[in-house]
Design a protein around this motif. Structure first.
Motif: not given
Length: 466
Positions: A113-122
């Motif tokens: 779950v915490p990595s989801m925004p990072l993936l979207m920003a990437l």
């Protein structure tokens, strides 16, 4: 995980795109939708039993992905940013639903779950809003799951804090990426602008120099015409003086001295007349077309003019076999090229203060080419200068001695009739300019002369121009 987020070009494929682009987008969306359904066995493995709820969520997720693709290609472009944010929120919510149905806090998906925004920003570094929407949805979903599973508000806030932190770092990283990308684009634009200005400046200098040379050529032609008139008077008067003086009763020794003086003066007059004739020919060379040329005659014309420059600098030796085949060239242009090479050699010897300077011109036949070598016994070409010697406006001479156009224009002239001009250092020392010219092929049975053979792209190596 990758199936959760839209592809990077999702917002690029619109209803105005080509059929090929639309087909590629549909295939990509189909792959994403199929991968979402094919991951259902992972749910069975984690739960140990069939889960109609997760299967329904995955079916709904796949349908949403295909619906989003259709809307992207159906709606106007002004609706695409809003559509992307709604799509991001729905997919993030569907992912959180699978987390809830596969164990909540104990689900293996929870750690993602915490990595989801990072993936979207990437995936979308140029737009921070999808990452923010994804972070907000995942934070709220994580809080709801923790409260329902554990009932701990502190743990719920901790999970929300982790998701918010990852969102912040993702948004900050994407903003820094955009700034770096913008700076790089500005630097590239500035570099291209500077290169364009340099090219424009060089072209303007080339044009100004060409106009100056053309003006000098026209002026020289006029001056040479004016020289011819007094030269004719001087010649007539000299002949009159010869006749009158030698007709007088003089001692034999004095008569011979007068005869020698008159002969030497006549030789000087003839040399002046020949130089004027050659210079007038150079000023009219633009009207000539390439044709067969006897190389020994062309070299003789150039050597006669170059002798004025080389007389007190070096010994000029010409070794051109009389049986050498004719070449296909513009005679006056070829003579100008050879003259420029000879003058350059003289300048190099004079600048290096070479004692016993020598300039040698040799001709030979090689296959279907005739090669002319212009060599000197000077210091040769410096290694750092050799690669740039045929560049326009590049010169190793002072501003009062050279413009940097001599060899550049010479190579251009040689290329026009299929020749090749290169430069190198001699193994025994000194410089060598190699001029390769196509042989003239006589017409057969009334046919037209064939095109000259020759290399059109000369070597970048060369010599400092004058």
């Amino acid at each position: 995980m990758s199936a959760l987020l839209p592809s990077p070009d999702a917002a690029m494929i619109t209803r105005h795109s080509s059929p090929e682009q639309k087909g590629r987008r549909w295939r990509m969306s189909g792959v994403f939708a199929a991968s979402i359904l094919l991951l259902y066995p992972l749910d069975l493995f984690m739960l140990g039993q069939p889960s109609p709820a997760t299967l329904a969520v995955r079916v709904l997720w796949s349908g949403e992905m295909l619906l989003y693709t259709w809307l992207v290609m159906a709606l106007e472009e002004r609706w695409l940013p809003l559509l992307l944010r709604i799509h991001t929120a729905l997919m993030s919510g569907l992912f959180m639903s699978i987390v809830a149905f596969t164990g909540g806090v104990d689900s293996p998906y929870m750690t993602l779950v915490p990595s989801m925004p990072l993936l979207m920003a990437l995936i979308r570094p140029g737009d921070t809003k999808p990452a923010i929407v994804c972070g907000a949805t995942c934070a709220l979903g994580a809080m709801a799951i923790v409260m329902r599973t554990e009932g701990s508000a502190l743990n719920a806030l901790a999970w929300a804090g982790m998701v918010t932190s990852s969102t912040f770092f993702g948004v900050y990283g994407s903003s820094q990426f955009r700034k770096a990308q913008a700076a790089e684009n500005e630097a590239r634009v500035e570099r291209e602008r500077r290169e364009s200005m340099e090219k424009l400046t060089k072209a303007e200098r080339h044009r100004a120099q060409s106009e100056k040379l053309a003006t000098v050529g026209r002026l020289a032609a006029s001056v040479m015409h004016e020289i011819n008139n007094p030269l004719a008077f001087v010649g007539s008067n000299l002949e009159y003086l010869r006749t009158e003086v030698l007709a007088q009763p003089l001692r034999e020794e004095l008569r011979q001295e007068f005869q020698e003086v008159f002969n030497e003066t006549s030789t000087g007059m003839e040399r002046i007349r020949q130089i004027v004739t050659d210079l007038k020919g150079f000023s009219r060379m633009d009207v000539e077309e390439p044709c067969e040329c006897v190389l020994v005659d062309v070299v003789s014309d150039a050597a006669r003019l170059a002798g004025v420059r080389l007389k007190h600098v070096a010994k000029l030796t010409v070794e051109i076999p009389a049986e050498l085949p004719e070449v296909f060239a513009t005679r006056r242009r070829l003579a100008q090229v050879i003259l420029n090479l000879l003058v350059n050699a003289g300048d190099a010897l004079e600048e290096a203060r070479v004692q016993g300077g020598e300039v040698r011109v040799r001709g030979m036949a090689e296959g279907e080419k005739v090669t002319l070598l212009v060599e000197d016994n000077g210091p040769g070409f410096p290694p750092e200068v050799l690669p740039r010697l045929f560049e326009s406006f590049f010169t190793t001479k002072g501003p009062e001695k050279g413009t940097g156009l001599g060899l550049s224009l010479s190579r251009e002239m040689v290329e026009r009739f299929g020749g090749r001009l290169t430069a190198e250092n001699r193994p025994e020392g000194g410089a060598r300019l190699r001029l390769e010219l196509p042989m003239h092929k006589p017409a057969r049975h009334g046919t037209v002369d064939p095109e000259p053979t020759g290399t059109q792209n000369p070597s970048p190596s060369g010599r400092g121009t004058g």
